[in-house]
Write a protein that holds these residues in place. Sequence first.
Motif, PDB file in Angstrom:
ATOM      1  N   GLU A  69      -6.011  16.598 -19.092  1.00 64.07           N
ATOM      2  CA  GLU A  69      -7.202  15.910 -18.162  1.00 64.07           C
ATOM      3  C   GLU A  69      -7.068  14.603 -18.706  1.00 64.07           C
ATOM      4  O   GLU A  69      -7.230  13.701 -17.834  1.00 64.07           O
ATOM      5  N   GLN A  70      -7.120  14.212 -19.788  1.00 65.53           N
ATOM      6  CA  GLN A  70      -6.961  12.875 -20.117  1.00 65.53           C
ATOM      7  C   GLN A  70      -5.615  12.057 -19.333  1.00 65.53           C
ATOM      8  O   GLN A  70      -5.789  10.946 -19.000  1.00 65.53           O
ATOM      9  N   MET A  71      -4.591  12.839 -19.424  1.00 68.25           N
ATOM     10  CA  MET A  71      -3.380  12.217 -18.706  1.00 68.25           C
ATOM     11  C   MET A  71      -3.749  12.171 -17.434  1.00 68.25           C
ATOM     12  O   MET A  71      -3.136  10.694 -16.674  1.00 68.25           O
ATOM     13  N   SER A  72      -4.118  12.912 -16.669  1.00 64.14           N
ATOM     14  CA  SER A  72      -4.245  12.901 -15.320  1.00 64.14           C
ATOM     15  C   SER A  72      -5.386  11.699 -15.080  1.00 64.14           C
ATOM     16  O   SER A  72      -5.163  11.071 -14.086  1.00 64.14           O
ATOM     17  N   GLY A  73      -6.263  11.729 -15.969  1.00 62.82           N
ATOM     18  CA  GLY A  73      -7.098  10.481 -16.066  1.00 62.82           C
ATOM     19  C   GLY A  73      -6.540   9.291 -15.920  1.00 62.82           C
ATOM     20  O   GLY A  73      -6.932   8.390 -15.215  1.00 62.82           O
ATOM     21  N   VAL A  74      -5.687   9.055 -16.818  1.00 65.02           N
ATOM     22  CA  VAL A  74      -4.976   7.801 -17.027  1.00 65.02           C
ATOM     23  C   VAL A  74      -4.185   7.406 -15.815  1.00 65.02           C
ATOM     24  O   VAL A  74      -4.208   6.366 -15.146  1.00 65.02           O
ATOM     25  N   THR A  75      -3.458   8.482 -15.074  1.00 65.19           N
ATOM     26  CA  THR A  75      -2.717   8.009 -13.810  1.00 65.19           C
ATOM     27  C   THR A  75      -3.552   7.797 -12.761  1.00 65.19           C
ATOM     28  O   THR A  75      -3.334   6.816 -11.903  1.00 65.19           O
ATOM     29  N   GLN A  76      -4.745   8.591 -12.578  1.00 63.28           N
ATOM     30  CA  GLN A  76      -5.593   8.239 -11.722  1.00 63.28           C
ATOM     31  C   GLN A  76      -6.393   6.889 -11.544  1.00 63.28           C
ATOM     32  O   GLN A  76      -6.229   6.134 -10.631  1.00 63.28           O
ATOM     33  N   GLN A 101       1.716  11.275 -10.132  1.00 62.53           N
ATOM     34  CA  GLN A 101       1.037  12.511 -10.503  1.00 62.53           C
ATOM     35  C   GLN A 101       1.560  13.670 -10.400  1.00 62.53           C
ATOM     36  O   GLN A 101       1.520  14.621 -11.191  1.00 62.53           O
ATOM     37  N   GLU A 102       2.619  13.763  -9.432  1.00 62.87           N
ATOM     38  CA  GLU A 102       3.492  14.966  -9.334  1.00 62.87           C
ATOM     39  C   GLU A 102       4.256  15.324 -10.551  1.00 62.87           C
ATOM     40  O   GLU A 102       4.470  16.380 -11.103  1.00 62.87           O
ATOM     41  N   ASN A 103       4.848  14.169 -10.986  1.00 64.37           N
ATOM     42  CA  ASN A 103       5.645  14.395 -12.087  1.00 64.37           C
ATOM     43  C   ASN A 103       5.083  14.865 -13.318  1.00 64.37           C
ATOM     44  O   ASN A 103       5.350  15.426 -14.040  1.00 64.37           O
ATOM     45  N   MET A 104       3.654  14.296 -13.562  1.00 66.82           N
ATOM     46  CA  MET A 104       2.729  14.564 -14.639  1.00 66.82           C
ATOM     47  C   MET A 104       2.415  15.831 -14.252  1.00 66.82           C
ATOM     48  O   MET A 104       2.526  16.965 -15.331  1.00 66.82           O
ATOM     49  N   GLN A 105       1.913  16.503 -13.241  1.00 72.37           N
ATOM     50  CA  GLN A 105       1.588  17.893 -12.941  1.00 72.37           C
ATOM     51  C   GLN A 105       2.825  18.716 -13.248  1.00 72.37           C
ATOM     52  O   GLN A 105       2.686  19.883 -13.903  1.00 72.37           O
ATOM     53  N   GLU A 106       4.067  18.367 -12.887  1.00 70.05           N
ATOM     54  CA  GLU A 106       5.092  19.311 -13.105  1.00 70.05           C
ATOM     55  C   GLU A 106       5.267  19.476 -14.588  1.00 70.05           C
ATOM     56  O   GLU A 106       5.615  20.408 -15.176  1.00 70.05           O
ATOM     57  N   VAL A 134       0.829  -1.149   0.046  1.00 68.45           N
ATOM     58  CA  VAL A 134      -0.002  -0.114   0.121  1.00 68.45           C
ATOM     59  C   VAL A 134       0.811   1.249  -0.061  1.00 68.45           C
ATOM     60  O   VAL A 134       0.719   2.183  -0.922  1.00 68.45           O
ATOM     61  N   VAL A 135       1.819   1.223   0.834  1.00 68.58           N
ATOM     62  CA  VAL A 135       2.673   2.499   1.021  1.00 68.58           C
ATOM     63  C   VAL A 135       3.509   2.544  -0.454  1.00 68.58           C
ATOM     64  O   VAL A 135       3.560   3.660  -0.940  1.00 68.58           O
ATOM     65  N   ALA A 136       3.927   1.440  -0.786  1.00 65.66           N
ATOM     66  CA  ALA A 136       4.789   1.822  -2.169  1.00 65.66           C
ATOM     67  C   ALA A 136       3.807   2.159  -3.120  1.00 65.66           C
ATOM     68  O   ALA A 136       4.401   3.180  -3.932  1.00 65.66           O
ATOM     69  N   ILE A 137       2.754   1.729  -3.221  1.00 66.85           N
ATOM     70  CA  ILE A 137       1.693   2.082  -4.418  1.00 66.85           C
ATOM     71  C   ILE A 137       1.300   3.241  -4.260  1.00 66.85           C
ATOM     72  O   ILE A 137       1.308   4.199  -5.308  1.00 66.85           O
ATOM     73  N   ILE A 138       0.828   3.795  -3.072  1.00 57.59           N
ATOM     74  CA  ILE A 138       0.521   5.148  -2.889  1.00 57.59           C
ATOM     75  C   ILE A 138       1.634   6.020  -3.168  1.00 57.59           C
ATOM     76  O   ILE A 138       1.435   7.319  -3.770  1.00 57.59           O
ATOM     77  N   SER A 139       2.806   5.716  -2.689  1.00 57.38           N
ATOM     78  CA  SER A 139       4.072   6.692  -2.902  1.00 57.38           C
ATOM     79  C   SER A 139       4.125   6.730  -4.315  1.00 57.38           C
ATOM     80  O   SER A 139       4.479   7.964  -5.119  1.00 57.38           O
ATOM     81  N   ILE A 140       4.056   5.663  -5.136  1.00 54.81           N
ATOM     82  CA  ILE A 140       4.402   5.665  -6.581  1.00 54.81           C
ATOM     83  C   ILE A 140       3.606   6.654  -7.319  1.00 54.81           C
ATOM     84  O   ILE A 140       3.763   7.342  -8.327  1.00 54.81           O
TER      85      ILE A 140
END
Lengths: 222, 418
Positions: free
Chosen positions: B274-281, B46-51, B35-41
């Motif tokens: 939007e689509q990209m963050s949709g994918v990561t989400q 997400q951050e990577n994408m956002q940046e 859980v920790v690894a997956i949430i962190s990754i």
Amino acid sequence: MNIIELEDVWKIYRIGEVEIPALRGLSLKVKPGEFVAVMGPSGSGKSTAMNMIGCLDIPTKGRVLLEGQDIAALSEIELARIRGKKIGFVFQSHNLYPTLTTLENVQLPMRIHEFSEVQIWDRSEELLQLVGLSDRANHYPSQLSGGQSQRVAIARALSTYPLLLLADEPTGNLDTEAGGEVLDIFAQLNAQGVTVVMITHDEKIAERANKIVRMIDGALAS
Amino acid sequence: MRLLDIFLLSLSHVKKSRMRSWLTIIGVIIGVASVVAIISIGQGMQENMQERLGNFGADIITVIPGYFRATGVHSEMHTDRSVSTSSSINLTDKDYKVVKQVPGVMYVNGIVSGKADIVYDNEKTVVSVTGVDTSVWRLMDTTGIDEGRYLQTGDSNSIVVGYNLAYGTFLQPVTLNRPLTVGGKNFRVVGILKQSGGFGGGSDTAVYMPAEMARGVITEKVANNQFTSMVIKASDASLVESIKDDIDQKLMSSRQVNPRTKDFTVIASALIREQMSGVTQTLSLFLSAIAAVSLLVGAIGIANTMFMSVMERTKQIGLLKAMGAGEREIMKLFLIEAGMFGFVGGIIGVVFGSAISLLIPFLGVQALGFGGDMRATITAETILFALGFSVVIGILSGIIPARYAARMRPVDAIRYDQ
Ligand SMILES: Nc1ncnc2c1ncn2[C@@H]1O[C@H](COP(=O)(O)OP(=O)(O)OP(=O)(O)O)[C@@H](O)[C@H]1O
Ligand SMILES: [Mg+2]
């Protein structure tokens, strides 16, 4: 006043359709300072009677009075507290808490009843000395002999200053010598004023008591 | 009974059945660590994408030839190229003018891109060439200049290179003012872009030159009045959608196509974002589901162990009750034990999970085609959540066994196995 009094106590176990009357109108009184031996053939209801005397179970019919108070009027937790405090149990076997040391076992009832830390330590050391096991204080139950275990169980049963020491065949699993030692402790305690009720098969053991109650088919033998 | 004493009693059990306790705890460790690894990754992603998307302007609209229909929010581009004659595959001067007339359009960058051979320091390779309109490119690019300058009006044999091309492609890094040959023509490097990770409208491995020059060096044939794409900057990011629709309409009528025969596509970057963050989400949701399953397995492990120990301990429960312990105390005894499994498993799980997350960047895993290296972000929230969650899970899985134990009648418990 009687410490414990059974008034026409019936206990009927029900297994499916079958009813097994383990006690059929048993009445008896235990007075302070007595050493009572309860005898009878196997299946005559001795252990069931002990459950009643020890307030571990409630009768199907009849009354159990602990110091004159009807235990039927008590809630589960009240009954547990009173029973734990006023009655010290010694069972035939598996008396000790296996994950605790001898000393911790003796302390356990006092911890349940929230005695002060000072009392807990003073009393547990004193009691271990009484049963002659001070040198085994930090041993675990698996490292004790059967006789030693029973002596620890007696020490523990005494820890909360009970009104009554109740034992169900405490020497049943012991050889004559170890059994004798355990009996000596009971007799010695009784001599000091502790009330004892002991269930036993053995006439010789019963001889040490000052009152013998004989049971047959769930009632007193007449 | 005092809580501390109940706790010590629980502890005595855990210590006595060490092997089983550890096996139970390992179940929790695996669950919590994943859980920790997956949430962190997931957060890192997400951050990577956002940046990366952050400097990919929300006010940018792109027109490309060919018709792509984007369906749903999950960014799968269903290609549906309906026109493929070479004359209409490119956009023209005329389209450029049409677009420029659309209200709200600030700049239009007519782009000519393709492939060309590049020779630098006697090393030869193939490179992506992006020919830009030098008068607007520097005003629209969001990647940023690392060294040197952007192209400007009047530049002809000047070239700007992407960061990775400069530092990663050749044995010798490409530096300012160094000559290199693209498509047989000589150029001089005037600028090096910052690393964009594939966003910000540029590629880290491309070279940028004036569009007129690009037509001459790339292997693809692009006529003098043609572009391979157009990048448009809107005057206001909030108007992007309507401007995009406007461009779409105007181009359709000027190119004389209808929605069925349409041969170009207008894309708003905001949509891609939007689509990209949709994918990561979706991806993190999916991974979280897997993690949740492993946590569930851990919980079942605790419940199983607790049931086993309740069964084994009927005699002790009877003893405790005979000695005066009530239902609540027995209940607490077992819940604390289950909670301990959860807590210890949680702590070790968090350590392992964090270690896995921290190792990710060193493993150099490429983040699912997003261009950058994968990284993980461990937050205090994640750790606290995982710890709290594992204790709660432990307690929850202990509730049923504990209640079962608490409800045992002292007589039955003592009779057991006699
Ligand atoms: N929980 C129970 N459910 C059903 N029947 C029971 C239960 N406990 C006792 N009995 C029955 O009640 C009767 C009396 O049992 P009890 O255990 O009191 O006898 P006992 O005198 O202690 O015998 P022993 O000397 O062998 O210990 C027996 O017939 C027994 O089978
Ligand atoms: Mg019996």
